[in-house]
Design a protein around this motif. Structure first.
Motif, short mmCIF file in Angstrom:
data_model
loop_
_atom_site.label_atom_id
_atom_site.label_comp_id
_atom_site.label_asym_id
_atom_site.label_seq_id
_atom_site.Cartn_x
_atom_site.Cartn_y
_atom_site.Cartn_z
N UNK A 278 -1.30 17.20 0.19
CA UNK A 278 -2.45 16.45 0.68
C UNK A 278 -2.05 15.52 1.83
N UNK A 279 -2.99 15.30 2.74
CA UNK A 279 -2.77 14.34 3.82
C UNK A 279 -2.76 12.95 3.21
N UNK A 280 -1.64 12.23 3.37
CA UNK A 280 -1.42 10.95 2.68
C UNK A 280 -2.07 9.76 3.33
N UNK A 281 -3.37 9.87 3.61
CA UNK A 281 -4.15 8.76 4.14
C UNK A 281 -5.36 8.57 3.22
N UNK A 282 -5.77 7.32 3.00
CA UNK A 282 -6.88 7.08 2.08
C UNK A 282 -7.97 6.26 2.75
N UNK A 283 -9.17 6.40 2.18
CA UNK A 283 -10.36 5.73 2.72
C UNK A 283 -10.39 4.28 2.26
N UNK A 284 -10.42 3.36 3.22
CA UNK A 284 -10.42 1.93 2.91
C UNK A 284 -11.80 1.29 2.89
N UNK A 285 -12.84 2.12 2.99
CA UNK A 285 -14.20 1.58 2.98
C UNK A 285 -14.70 1.22 4.36
N UNK B 55 -8.37 12.90 0.67
CA UNK B 55 -9.59 13.59 1.06
C UNK B 55 -9.38 14.96 1.67
N UNK B 56 -8.14 15.31 1.99
CA UNK B 56 -7.86 16.62 2.60
C UNK B 56 -6.57 17.17 2.00
N UNK B 57 -6.70 18.28 1.26
CA UNK B 57 -5.54 18.90 0.62
C UNK B 57 -5.47 20.37 1.02
N UNK B 58 -4.26 20.91 0.95
CA UNK B 58 -4.02 22.26 1.48
C UNK B 58 -3.07 23.03 0.57
N UNK C 5 0.86 -1.18 0.00
CA UNK C 5 0.00 0.00 0.00
C UNK C 5 0.90 1.24 0.00
N UNK C 6 0.79 2.13 -0.99
CA UNK C 6 1.67 3.31 -1.02
C UNK C 6 1.37 4.30 0.10
N UNK C 7 0.12 4.33 0.57
CA UNK C 7 -0.28 5.24 1.63
C UNK C 7 -1.11 4.49 2.67
N UNK C 8 -1.18 5.01 3.87
CA UNK C 8 -1.95 4.36 4.94
C UNK C 8 -3.43 4.33 4.59
N UNK C 9 -4.04 3.18 4.79
CA UNK C 9 -5.45 2.95 4.48
C UNK C 9 -6.21 2.82 5.80
N UNK C 10 -7.31 3.57 5.93
CA UNK C 10 -8.08 3.59 7.18
C UNK C 10 -9.53 3.18 6.93
N UNK D 9 1.74 14.68 1.15
CA UNK D 9 2.14 14.24 -0.19
C UNK D 9 1.93 15.41 -1.16
N UNK D 10 2.94 15.69 -1.97
CA UNK D 10 2.78 16.73 -2.98
C UNK D 10 1.87 16.20 -4.08
N UNK D 11 0.75 16.90 -4.34
CA UNK D 11 -0.24 16.42 -5.30
C UNK D 11 -0.47 17.41 -6.43
#
Length: 438
Positions: free
Chosen positions: A384-391, A335-338, A299-304, A376-378
């Protein structure tokens, strides 16, 4: 004449000393064995290099902490020292081989009869093949933690050939297979440690980039030196228990087998020191093997889990707003970028954003994620916050992905069932991009 005899005497003394020294080195038991880690900037996969066969075949394989074994596409694997693992043999039973495989084509690596069945697996495409297990000599490098010392062999390294081109789908273009790191006896760490009678222990130092040097895999334990930091990093690791998931997470397994993957006990999560409201039951592993936290290099990024994801995102956004960090349109899969223009400072450990703590067995033991591992530079001026939605119904509630593991020294002690971790090496003015000789 006397002078000539004296110089001849010195020559023989020096030659004898050199031969004696080289002999002692060759007999010296290695303290640990070392492999490089490279990062592919396209796939975000991490790979290592293996030297196998006679003559040596050099190939790169994707590192998989959840992988059960080592497999290679053997189309161009030319060697005179390979041997098939026979069906029903003690090696086949130890490797938990499944069935028997055969081949009608001319004999070559991956095409032999009466061969113990292996199960090479591609997690990127969810492909599982039944291929024969073989063994061959592997060349490895030993180290004292500071320097490359010598080369030695693993004479009977077990792996499987996966000859279908589809097995390489999703893998970085420079790679020809995958390298598993689970507790399984035919995964890379266990095979190497057993062959050299080293402690069942390995460490990863995963680089964020390999432009300036490779990361490291150490098999057998420390010391671990990360220049320019002068001290042995093994002395300053935090530790937490490695947990056993009672239900296997492998693609093929026998009922009742526990998982060989690496789980830790996250008890809570904090953002900038404040507890995130969570459903604590998701953080535990239940009797069906669902829930908990595992480490992954796939997984390239943490999945929650969705509920954990939403709670962490919400608290992070609020803490960021308190620092006057402006939120912008999200960039998938995040889901959250700045706006990076509104992040007022850059620190040794990356952008000055709220920290995220994974609290472990006590309040004083936590894995802190700083800006370099959380952001993560997007896009231009977008972080962006490097966490993704795992369902809402994942098998595992938290999967710690590669970006969060980078530039952390992580030690897996299988004898004591403990995970050691350094937190960000950037705090010590070093990183996992080391210029070692391989």
């Amino acid at each position: 004449m006397a002078s000539s005899s004296f110089h001849l005497f010195l020559f023989f003394v020096f030659a004898s000393f050199s031969l004696s020294y080289e002999a002692s080195l060759s007999k010296q038991k290695p303290q640990s064995l070392i492999f490089p880690i490279k990062k592919d900037n396209v796939t975000l996969q991490y790979s290592t290099s293996l030297d196998m066969g006679t003559p040596l075949n050099f190939w790169d394989g994707v590192i998989d902490l959840g992988g059960q074994s080592v497999w290679l596409n053997c189309d161009k694997y030319n060697t005179s020292t390979y041997r098939p693992i026979r069906c029903g043999s003690s090696k086949c039973k130890a490797a938990k081989g499944s069935g028997c495989s055969g081949c009608n084509a001319p004999r070559r690596p991956g095409c032999t009869n009466n061969t113990c069945g292996g199960s090479p697996y591609n997690p990127f495409e969810n492909l599982l093949y039944g291929e024969g297990l073989i063994e061959d000599v592997m060349n490895v490098h030993s180290t004292d933690g500071k320097f490359y010392l010598q080369q030695s062999d693993v004479p009977h390294f077990i792996f499987s050939c996966a000859d279908s081109p589809s097995m390489l789908k999703g893998l970085a273009k420079t790679t020809k297979g995958m390298v598993g790191f689970t507790r399984n006896h035919i995964a890379l760490p266990m095979q190497i440690a057993l062959a050299h009678k080293l402690p069942p222990k390995f460490a990863l130092c995963i680089p964020s980039s390999t432009e300036n040097g490779f990361g490291d895999i150490f098999i057998g334990g420390g010391p671990y030196f990360m220049p320019p930091y002068p001290n042995d990093m093994s002395k300053s690791l935090f530790t937490t228990p490695l947990l056993i998931n009672p239900v296997s997470t492998a693609p093929i397994y026998t009922e009742g087998e526990p998982s060989d993957e690496y789980f830790i006990g996250v008890r809570s999560i904090k953002v900038d020191g404040k507890l995130v409201p969570l459903n604590a039951s998701l953080l535990a592993i239940d009797k069906n093997g669902v829930g908990g936290t595992k480490l992954s290099t796939i997984a390239p990024y943490t999945i929650l889990h969705t509920s954990i994801y939403k709670a962490v995102i919400n608290d992070f956004v609020n803490k960021a707003a308190a620092r006057k960090i402006k939120r912008v349109t999200s960039v998938k899969p995040f889901g959250a970028c700045f706006s990076s223009k509104t992040i007022m400072a850059s620190t040794r450990t990356g952008p000055a954003v709220p920290t995220i703590d994974l609290v472990l067995q006590s309040k004083s033991i936590y894995w802190r994620v700083y800006g370099a591992n959380s952001m993560v530079k997007a896009g231009k001026d977008v972080l962006c916050l490097g966490f993704v939605d795992g369902g809402s119904n994942p098998r595992t509630s938290i999967v710690l992905g590669g970006h969060q593991l980078e530039n952390n020294l992580i030690e897996f002690d299988l004898a004591s069932s403990k995970l050691g971790f350094s937190s960000s090496l950037l705090l010590k003015n070093t990183s996992c991009s080391q210029s070692r000789i391989f």
